[in-house]
Design an enzyme around this catalytic site. Sequence first.
Site, PDB file in Angstrom:
ATOM      1  N   CYS A 344      93.143   6.568  13.059  1.00 48.18           N
ATOM      2  CA  CYS A 344      92.471   6.848  14.333  1.00 48.18           C
ATOM      3  C   CYS A 344      91.345   7.857  14.107  1.00 48.18           C
ATOM      4  O   CYS A 344      91.592   9.065  14.080  1.00 48.18           O
ATOM      5  CB  CYS A 344      93.462   7.385  15.357  1.00 48.18           C
ATOM      6  SG  CYS A 344      92.691   7.752  16.963  1.00 48.18           S
ATOM      7  N   CYS A 347      90.926  10.554  16.877  1.00 52.91           N
ATOM      8  CA  CYS A 347      91.953  11.596  16.908  1.00 52.91           C
ATOM      9  C   CYS A 347      91.796  12.581  15.753  1.00 52.91           C
ATOM     10  O   CYS A 347      91.767  13.797  15.947  1.00 52.91           O
ATOM     11  CB  CYS A 347      93.337  10.971  16.835  1.00 52.91           C
ATOM     12  SG  CYS A 347      93.722   9.810  18.155  1.00 52.91           S
ATOM     13  N   ASP A 348      91.705  12.038  14.546  1.00 52.91           N
ATOM     14  CA  ASP A 348      91.813  12.869  13.349  1.00 52.91           C
ATOM     15  C   ASP A 348      90.481  13.274  12.743  1.00 52.91           C
ATOM     16  O   ASP A 348      90.431  14.145  11.872  1.00 52.91           O
ATOM     17  CB  ASP A 348      92.643  12.131  12.292  1.00 52.91           C
ATOM     18  CG  ASP A 348      94.045  11.804  12.784  1.00 52.91           C
ATOM     19  OD1 ASP A 348      94.541  12.543  13.651  1.00 52.91           O
ATOM     20  OD2 ASP A 348      94.636  10.824  12.308  1.00 52.91           O
TER      21      ASP A 348
END
Length: 527
Positions: A344, A347-348
């Site tokens: 992701c 997200c990361d």
Amino acid sequence: MLDQGLKSQLKTYLENLRHPVALVASLDASAKSAELKALLADIAEASDKIILREDGTDARVPSFTVGAEGSEPRVTFAGLPMGHEFTSLVLALLQAGGHPPRVEADVIDQVKALDADFTFETYFSLTCQNCPDVVQALNLMSVLNPRIRHTAIDGGLFQDEVEARKIMAVPTVLLNGQPFDQGRMSLEQILGKLDTGAAARDAAKIGAKGVFDVLVVGGGPAGAAAAVYAARKGIVTGLAAERFGGQVLDTMDIENFISVPYTEGPKFVSGLQQHVGDYAVDVMNLQKAAKLIPARAAGDLNEIVLENGAVLRAKTLILAPGARWRQMGVPGEEQYRNSGVAYCPHCDGPLFKGKRVAVIGGGNSGVEAAIDLAGIVAHVTLIEYDSQLRADAVLQRKLASLGNVTIITSALTTEVLGDGAKVNGLVYRDRATEALHTVELEGIFVQIGLVPNTEWLEGAMALSPRGEIEVDGHGATSVPGVFAAGDATTTPFKQIVIAAGDGAKAALSAFDYLIRLPTEATEAVAA
């Protein structure tokens, strides 16, 4: 800090406070502390029930606590909870101020009954759409139970701490200083890990349910549409899902659902939940299907065995289990999953600020990920198996315009390299020359498509060589009375709008099947 529109909304929300809430800030002379001070001042200005103090002594700076005035605060935000986390801040204010949460009474009682000391720390990023669910759940638990404390930490701001603790994916949750879990979790999922008797109670409750006319397995767009269409027919409808929303929860931008120019995955899923909730659908969330036992003859019952051992019975089934990210399947990938190997980028990505990363996959998802990451990281290497990228031309042009991106085609990733703790490179094979090459980097984002969640159906019905459920034009499977919809089927093009249409079609087909059952068979099943 907040624009006038947001201030106005905040003021309206804070009218729900029942008693004073104290915000205690730990600040220094940094620019980020100045930003946090301005944010907290705007919040205090929005309600006379907000008390702001700047005498905090937290080692993490900038940070602030949220708690009922006169009580020891148990909720802390380290950093500025803006972006996706602003909602988490507003909810923490309301809950600390006595506004009742929108949670089932039995879940609240379960939180209050936890009889141990739990200190949680959650690392999040402001661009992570999965993080708010975790932050909000743990904040609420801390408000409800005096033995629980939670600190939400912006990993992008506290980089040294992230490095020291080897945090390479968000959300990452620590409990009492030790790893607890990673990824999106609901309040119920967290409780399930803490309350060991919850699964057995769930199984007993579910096993006592009666016969469904239609049981939907899966809670994504296909499953939600199927449940709504079935319930509108006035038949007994159930929905069992491992995670309501499915893969859409991990989707950042949705710009092609007709009539909705733009939305984000979690918001879209919230709409699905609300729509399903408007009908008489028995929703059983966090329930993973483990086995299908098909009916032996027309009019007999189909059975779904859940992972917790409970058995659900239904006259017809609609299978919509969805799909998950495809893995590369190379040495080192599983070892370094969440330690440099990620799936992701939204997200990361912030955790890799200033570092070198690779994106595996040259389709739309891969190229979009590379474009997003290029604005955060030092350098992106995009690796595509085919001889050319497969993304839309407009995305390819944008990618080619970026100065810190290298595109490698006709390349097969063969190994993820690491130092035992985290990723430090990868090896790929040039498909034209067969030569092996090593790329030194700190992160790898895998974007190579989806795998249907159908392993549990092997042997029970016809699956394609790719593991997809074979369906006809009506959504019917090889098993009479069992229909399927969405990304787990052989329907071409894996799109939200197509999955939703598939779900509606499957529900109408299931209803048509039901009304054509012999009367005596239907009566026997009902008995």
